[in-house]
Design a protein around this motif. Structure first.
Motif, mmCIF file in Angstrom:
data_model
loop_
_atom_site.group_PDB
_atom_site.id
_atom_site.type_symbol
_atom_site.label_atom_id
_atom_site.label_comp_id
_atom_site.label_asym_id
_atom_site.label_seq_id
_atom_site.Cartn_x
_atom_site.Cartn_y
_atom_site.Cartn_z
ATOM 1 N N LYS A 76 67.051 13.349 -28.529
ATOM 2 C CA LYS A 76 66.002 12.333 -28.505
ATOM 3 C C LYS A 76 64.669 12.970 -28.872
ATOM 4 C CE LYS A 76 69.388 10.566 -25.867
ATOM 5 N NZ LYS A 76 70.576 11.354 -25.469
ATOM 6 N N HIS A 77 63.869 12.251 -29.676
ATOM 7 C CA HIS A 77 62.605 12.790 -30.175
ATOM 8 C C HIS A 77 61.500 11.764 -29.980
ATOM 9 C CE1 HIS A 77 64.986 15.826 -32.454
ATOM 10 N NE2 HIS A 77 65.836 14.821 -32.570
ATOM 11 N N THR A 78 60.297 12.216 -29.608
ATOM 12 C CA THR A 78 59.142 11.325 -29.506
ATOM 13 C C THR A 78 58.485 11.212 -30.870
ATOM 14 O OG1 THR A 78 57.791 13.214 -28.798
ATOM 15 C CG2 THR A 78 58.714 11.810 -27.077
ATOM 16 N N LYS A 79 58.136 9.962 -31.241
ATOM 17 C CA LYS A 79 57.531 9.667 -32.532
ATOM 18 C C LYS A 79 56.391 8.671 -32.360
ATOM 19 C CE LYS A 79 60.518 12.134 -34.891
ATOM 20 N NZ LYS A 79 60.124 13.356 -35.641
ATOM 21 N N HIS A 80 55.530 8.587 -33.372
ATOM 22 C CA HIS A 80 54.421 7.638 -33.353
ATOM 23 C C HIS A 80 54.976 6.218 -33.495
ATOM 24 C CE1 HIS A 80 50.740 5.529 -34.494
ATOM 25 N NE2 HIS A 80 50.087 6.552 -33.977
ATOM 26 N N CYS A 81 54.633 5.340 -32.548
ATOM 27 C CA CYS A 81 55.254 4.013 -32.475
ATOM 28 C C CYS A 81 54.969 3.144 -33.691
ATOM 29 C CB CYS A 81 54.783 3.285 -31.219
ATOM 30 S SG CYS A 81 55.105 4.158 -29.677
ATOM 31 N N SER A 82 53.738 3.134 -34.147
ATOM 32 C CA SER A 82 53.365 2.252 -35.254
ATOM 33 C C SER A 82 53.285 2.984 -36.583
ATOM 34 C CB SER A 82 52.022 1.565 -34.959
ATOM 35 O OG SER A 82 51.010 2.536 -34.742
ATOM 36 N N GLY A 83 53.106 4.317 -36.571
ATOM 37 C CA GLY A 83 52.908 5.066 -37.803
ATOM 38 C C GLY A 83 54.186 5.534 -38.465
ATOM 39 N N CYS A 84 55.331 5.509 -37.748
ATOM 40 C CA CYS A 84 56.601 5.985 -38.304
ATOM 41 C C CYS A 84 57.557 4.806 -38.490
ATOM 42 C CB CYS A 84 57.242 7.007 -37.375
ATOM 43 S SG CYS A 84 56.302 8.524 -37.160
ATOM 44 N N GLU A 136 57.917 16.514 -29.055
ATOM 45 C CA GLU A 136 57.359 17.329 -30.126
ATOM 46 C C GLU A 136 55.869 17.083 -30.311
ATOM 47 O OE1 GLU A 136 59.766 15.404 -32.846
ATOM 48 O OE2 GLU A 136 61.607 16.477 -32.349
ATOM 49 N N HIS A 137 55.436 15.871 -30.018
ATOM 50 C CA HIS A 137 54.045 15.489 -30.222
ATOM 51 C C HIS A 137 53.633 14.604 -29.050
ATOM 52 C CE1 HIS A 137 54.741 16.890 -34.315
ATOM 53 N NE2 HIS A 137 55.778 16.063 -34.375
ATOM 54 N N VAL A 138 52.357 14.314 -28.953
ATOM 55 C CA VAL A 138 51.897 13.368 -27.933
ATOM 56 C C VAL A 138 52.091 11.964 -28.503
ATOM 57 C CG1 VAL A 138 50.028 12.747 -26.364
ATOM 58 C CG2 VAL A 138 50.223 15.090 -27.185
ATOM 59 N N GLU A 139 53.340 11.559 -28.618
ATOM 60 C CA GLU A 139 53.696 10.252 -29.146
ATOM 61 C C GLU A 139 54.499 9.515 -28.079
ATOM 62 O OE1 GLU A 139 52.147 9.666 -31.656
ATOM 63 O OE2 GLU A 139 51.934 11.479 -32.850
ATOM 64 N N HIS A 140 54.692 8.234 -28.279
ATOM 65 C CA HIS A 140 55.120 7.451 -27.134
ATOM 66 C C HIS A 140 56.263 6.474 -27.397
ATOM 67 C CE1 HIS A 140 51.688 9.328 -25.395
ATOM 68 N NE2 HIS A 140 50.893 8.776 -26.278
ATOM 69 N N CYS A 141 57.014 6.663 -28.494
ATOM 70 C CA CYS A 141 58.263 5.937 -28.702
ATOM 71 C C CYS A 141 59.325 6.951 -29.104
ATOM 72 C CB CYS A 141 58.103 4.866 -29.776
ATOM 73 S SG CYS A 141 57.018 3.493 -29.273
ATOM 74 N N VAL A 142 60.600 6.587 -28.939
ATOM 75 C CA VAL A 142 61.662 7.591 -29.006
ATOM 76 C C VAL A 142 62.721 7.209 -30.043
ATOM 77 C CG1 VAL A 142 63.506 8.716 -27.677
ATOM 78 C CG2 VAL A 142 61.278 8.279 -26.621
ATOM 79 N N THR A 143 63.169 8.239 -30.795
ATOM 80 C CA THR A 143 64.315 8.104 -31.693
ATOM 81 C C THR A 143 65.471 8.949 -31.167
ATOM 82 O OG1 THR A 143 63.669 9.976 -33.084
ATOM 83 C CG2 THR A 143 62.794 7.789 -33.682
ATOM 84 N N ILE A 144 66.647 8.683 -31.708
ATOM 85 C CA ILE A 144 67.825 9.488 -31.420
ATOM 86 C C ILE A 144 68.412 9.948 -32.746
ATOM 87 C CG2 ILE A 144 69.432 7.515 -31.407
ATOM 88 C CD1 ILE A 144 70.831 8.885 -28.990
ATOM 89 N N ASP A 145 68.932 11.172 -32.811
ATOM 90 C CA ASP A 145 69.513 11.661 -34.059
ATOM 91 C C ASP A 145 71.037 11.728 -33.950
ATOM 92 O OD1 ASP A 145 70.265 14.051 -32.770
ATOM 93 O OD2 ASP A 145 68.453 15.107 -33.406
ATOM 94 N N LYS A 146 71.675 12.142 -35.045
ATOM 95 C CA LYS A 146 73.145 12.122 -35.111
ATOM 96 C C LYS A 146 73.793 13.110 -34.148
ATOM 97 C CE LYS A 146 73.337 15.234 -39.150
ATOM 98 N NZ LYS A 146 71.878 15.358 -39.327
ATOM 99 N N ASP A 147 72.992 14.060 -33.626
ATOM 100 C CA ASP A 147 73.498 15.009 -32.637
ATOM 101 C C ASP A 147 73.173 14.596 -31.206
ATOM 102 O OD1 ASP A 147 74.560 16.790 -34.592
ATOM 103 O OD2 ASP A 147 72.522 17.497 -34.983
#
Length: 350
Positions: free
Chosen positions: A115-123, A101-112
């Protein structure tokens, strides 16, 4: 005891040689990163490569309290690469679909299971830890950034959940939208070319230009390459012999000229040996693992227990008069080969 005696007669004696496959050297001289790299390559093997927390502690122990700001072998490269946080788990893009979704470099997973890319230190999100001891995944409901989540998992369990197999065991009956997993992308590479994913950040994720890595008390930070600091080198205790030998000739050569043939007792050992295997002149490379028909079992010539294997599928049931060779390339699997075949060999040095 009789079995052991027969085996010793068969092999001409055990060497009982056990050691780490490499060792660290702390060099208390101030050099910039490039000068330190050159020094290590001339006098040792290379600047220090670090595989896991055990290595990090060995690095610290090699210098005592003298190393507060010291170079290691991690430097910036031009293109980012995906890695899993848990050492030994390799990223396979065909097994994972990412919503970038963004130029971010760590990943989350949701209940479905997306996988989503998120800001490593800001989120900040809850996260999944993995416990290697009982092969379980543990949801942690503290909301931390990715780096602090990684530290928490490494301190209390093994690491952030990593790899396709571990993701298949996640509980999805949770109310949170995002959980951190152990997938990240960065610009760093090891001086010796190894693709190890271990990072141990204390300060700075390392996106600044012209920066390389310092090992500091408690972790790593990035700094300007031209600063002069002490540094860590490593000495590789293995050597690839690019001469074609039967298995017995290889054993005799390693014991006469070095210490013994290489043994592999962990995934870490396997990954360390693979780099030398890919540099060999033959497609297969002898290891120090042999089958005794007399006693009916496999044994390492160094006397190590057979605690780890990487067998190729569909091995021939008739293993008499065979020894083990690792195959170059994808998987680096182990094959039973007739012991009169001639291959390169990896020896362990003194």
């Amino acid at each position: 005891m009789p079995s052991l005696f027969l085996l010793i007669l068969l092999m001409g004696g055990f060497s009982l040689f056990t050691c780490d496959l490499y060792e660290y050297k702390f060099i208390n001289e101030n050099k910039n990163w490039t000068e330190a790299q050159k020094y290590c390559r001339v006098h040792h093997t290379d600047l220090a490569t670090v595989y896991n927390m055990t290595d990090f502690k060995r690095l610290q122990d090699s210098a005592g309290n003298e190393y507060q700001h010291s170079w290691i072998g991690l430097s910036r490269k031009e293109n980012r690469m995906w890695h899993w946080s848990l050492p030994g788990v390799e990223y396979n893009e065909t097994q994972l679909q990412l919503n970038v979704e963004h130029v971010e470099h760590c990943v989350t997973i949701d209940k479905d299971n997306n996988k989503h890319t998120k800001h490593c230190s800001g989120c900040k999100f809850p996260f999944f830890c993995y416990n290697e001891g009982n092969k379980t995944v543990i949801p942690i409901y503290y909301e931390l950034n990715w780096f602090n989540a990684q530290k928490y998992c490494r301190k209390n369990y093994t690491d952030l959940v990593s790899g396709h197999d571990q993701l298949n065991n996640l509980p999805f009956n949770l109310n949170y939208e995002h959980f951190w997993i152990g997938l990240f992308k960065d610009l760093w590479q090891w001086s010796d070319g190894r693709n190890f994913s271990f990072r141990h950040w204390s300060e700075c994720y390392g996106d600044g230009s012209n920066q390389n890595l310092l090992c500091i008390t408690g972790g790593w930070k990035c700094d300007e390459c031209q600063k002069k600091q002490p540094f860590f080198c490593y000495d590789d205790k293995l050597i690839l012999v690019k001469e074609n030998k039967t298995w017995q000739e290889a054993l005799d050569y390693c014991r006469d000229e070095h210490e013994d043939m290489v043994s592999i007792t962990s995934l870490h050992d396997q990954r360390w040996v693979q780099k030398l295997v890919d540099e060999a002149d033959t497609d297969y490379i002898w290891l120090g693992l042999r089958y005794t028909c007399t006693l009916g079992f496999w044994f390492w010539v160094t006397g190590e227990d057979l605690t780890y294997t990487n067998w190729a599928p569909d091995l021939d049931a008739d293993v008499c008069h065979t020894a083990v060779a690792m195959k170059k390339g994808n998987g680096h699997q182990w094959f039973c080969m007739p012991d009169e075949e001639k291959f390169n060999v990896i020896c362990a040095k003194n």
